[in-house]
Design a protein around this motif. Structure first.
Motif, mmCIF file in Angstrom:
data_model
loop_
_atom_site.group_PDB
_atom_site.id
_atom_site.type_symbol
_atom_site.label_atom_id
_atom_site.label_comp_id
_atom_site.label_asym_id
_atom_site.label_seq_id
_atom_site.Cartn_x
_atom_site.Cartn_y
_atom_site.Cartn_z
ATOM 1 N N THR A 118 -7.803 12.593 -22.052
ATOM 2 C CA THR A 118 -9.062 13.145 -22.027
ATOM 3 C C THR A 118 -9.583 13.588 -23.599
ATOM 4 O O THR A 118 -9.214 13.785 -23.974
ATOM 5 C CB THR A 118 -9.820 14.297 -21.430
ATOM 6 O OG1 THR A 118 -9.171 14.174 -19.786
ATOM 7 C CG2 THR A 118 -10.765 14.894 -21.207
ATOM 8 N N ARG A 164 -14.328 12.305 -21.643
ATOM 9 C CA ARG A 164 -14.254 11.332 -20.786
ATOM 10 C C ARG A 164 -12.181 10.973 -20.922
ATOM 11 O O ARG A 164 -11.459 10.962 -21.795
ATOM 12 C CB ARG A 164 -14.569 10.029 -21.653
ATOM 13 C CG ARG A 164 -16.685 9.983 -22.204
ATOM 14 C CD ARG A 164 -17.002 8.892 -22.968
ATOM 15 N NE ARG A 164 -16.251 9.653 -24.455
ATOM 16 C CZ ARG A 164 -16.936 8.992 -25.219
ATOM 17 N NH1 ARG A 164 -17.623 8.602 -25.280
ATOM 18 N NH2 ARG A 164 -16.134 8.975 -26.635
ATOM 19 N N ASP A 197 -21.587 10.255 -29.346
ATOM 20 C CA ASP A 197 -20.009 10.277 -28.958
ATOM 21 C C ASP A 197 -19.333 9.285 -29.681
ATOM 22 O O ASP A 197 -18.111 9.162 -28.970
ATOM 23 C CB ASP A 197 -20.169 10.439 -27.152
ATOM 24 C CG ASP A 197 -20.418 11.512 -27.166
ATOM 25 O OD1 ASP A 197 -20.750 12.464 -26.889
ATOM 26 O OD2 ASP A 197 -21.046 11.291 -24.973
#
Length: 308
Positions: free
Chosen positions: A85, A90, A173
């Motif tokens: 992760t 994500r 991100d």
């Protein structure tokens, strides 16, 4: 320990408070002292070590000395299917980062009182001196080997590292070439075993005894080079990245340096290749002499009278 204040009180306090304020510093210093050895292993720590993570011992040694260090696995492929992760929460697979650029891989844990921060600090200092840029010429892949850590801790560690590097975080991100991951025990153990990274938990402290160093991977995810310790010579990191990239980054200077310096797997550094240095010096001498003779010949031609 006595009630006397810790002599390292001026250092920034760790994010995880220990029952003994100085204990984390002393453990980290023991780790740092061992990390600069060719095969970084530890002496006796305060407190028993739990079973080490998978990884073949480099030598038959008693106690903790046999449990912590690096085993070089040059050429071995990192499993692309391993699931982690990222710092934004994500789900990713390691193979998501393969295929384009070489990678600088580091196994750390984000709440380490000192040593892991020193590893990342040494890496960022070396990277600041290079013309190569993360996200363009190579990627940085930092993975926690503590399965209890979270993406929020990965994001905080990433933010601190980018501040040390002296670059603004990418908007949103976007990793920007800096990938900070967390994962479960099974994925961590497979990655650590593949990289030859051996570590052990210090029982009762929520800390780990571990080696210090980074691993350079090819764009396909194969292990190319190991650099040990807390400080990475910019020349070693530069040449290691060029070799891991198969020559697709760098220029003439890097090619000349690779001819004159060879990677030493025992020390994890690049050392001068004496014969190649002599050959390069001889070639340079011949070139200088040839240039001098050509210049003298042209001068003589100009001095001769017309029709001579």
């Amino acid at each position: 320990m006595s009630d006397r204040p810790c002599i390292f009180r001026r250092l920034p306090p760790p994010s995880r408070q220990l029952h003994d304020g100085c204990r984390g510093v002393l453990v980290a210093l023991a780790l740092a002292a061992a990390a600069v050895a060719p095969d970084p292993v530890l002496g006796q720590l305060r407190g028993p070590l739990k079973g080490a993570a998978p990884g073949r011992p480099a030598a038959e040694m008693p106690g903790p000395l046999a449990e912590v260090g690096f085993d070089q696995r040059l050429g071995e492929a990192v499993p692309a299917e391993l699931a982690f992760t990222d710092f934004a929460g994500r789900p990713v697979a390691l193979g998501d980062y393969f295929g384009e650029r070489p990678l600088v891989a580091a196994l750390v844990y984000y709440e380490c009182p000192m040593l892991c921060g020193m590893v990342l600090d040494g890496l960022t200092r070396a990277l600041r001196t290079l013309d190569f840029k993360p996200g363009r010429d190579f990627d940085v892949l930092v993975t926690s080997f503590d399965p209890r850590e979270t993406p929020a801790q990965a994001a905080a560690a990433r933010r601190r590292t980018l501040e040390r590097y002296g670059r603004e975080p990418p908007p949103g991100d976007d990793d920007g070439g800096w990938h900070f991951l967390t994962g479960d025990r099974q994925a961590i153990d497979r990655l650590a075993s593949t990289l030859g990274f051996r570590y052990a938990e210090v029982e009762g402290s929520e800390q780990f005894a571990h080696a210090a160093g980074i691993v350079l991977l090819t764009p396909e995810g194969r292990i190319s080079r190991y650099l040990y310790g807390l400080e990475y010579a910019p020349r070693d990191l530069r040449l290691g990245l060029v070799e891991a990239a198969g020559g697709s980054i760098g220029g003439v200077v890097e090619k000349v340096l690779l001819y004159c310096f060879h990677y030493d797997p025992v020390t994890g550094r690049y050392s001068a290749a004496a014969m190649n240095l002599l050959r390069a010096a001889a070639a340079a001498t011949v070139a200088v002499l040839a240039g001098f003779l050509l210049l003298q010949w042209r001068r003589e031609r100009r001095r001769q009278p017309a029709g001579a």
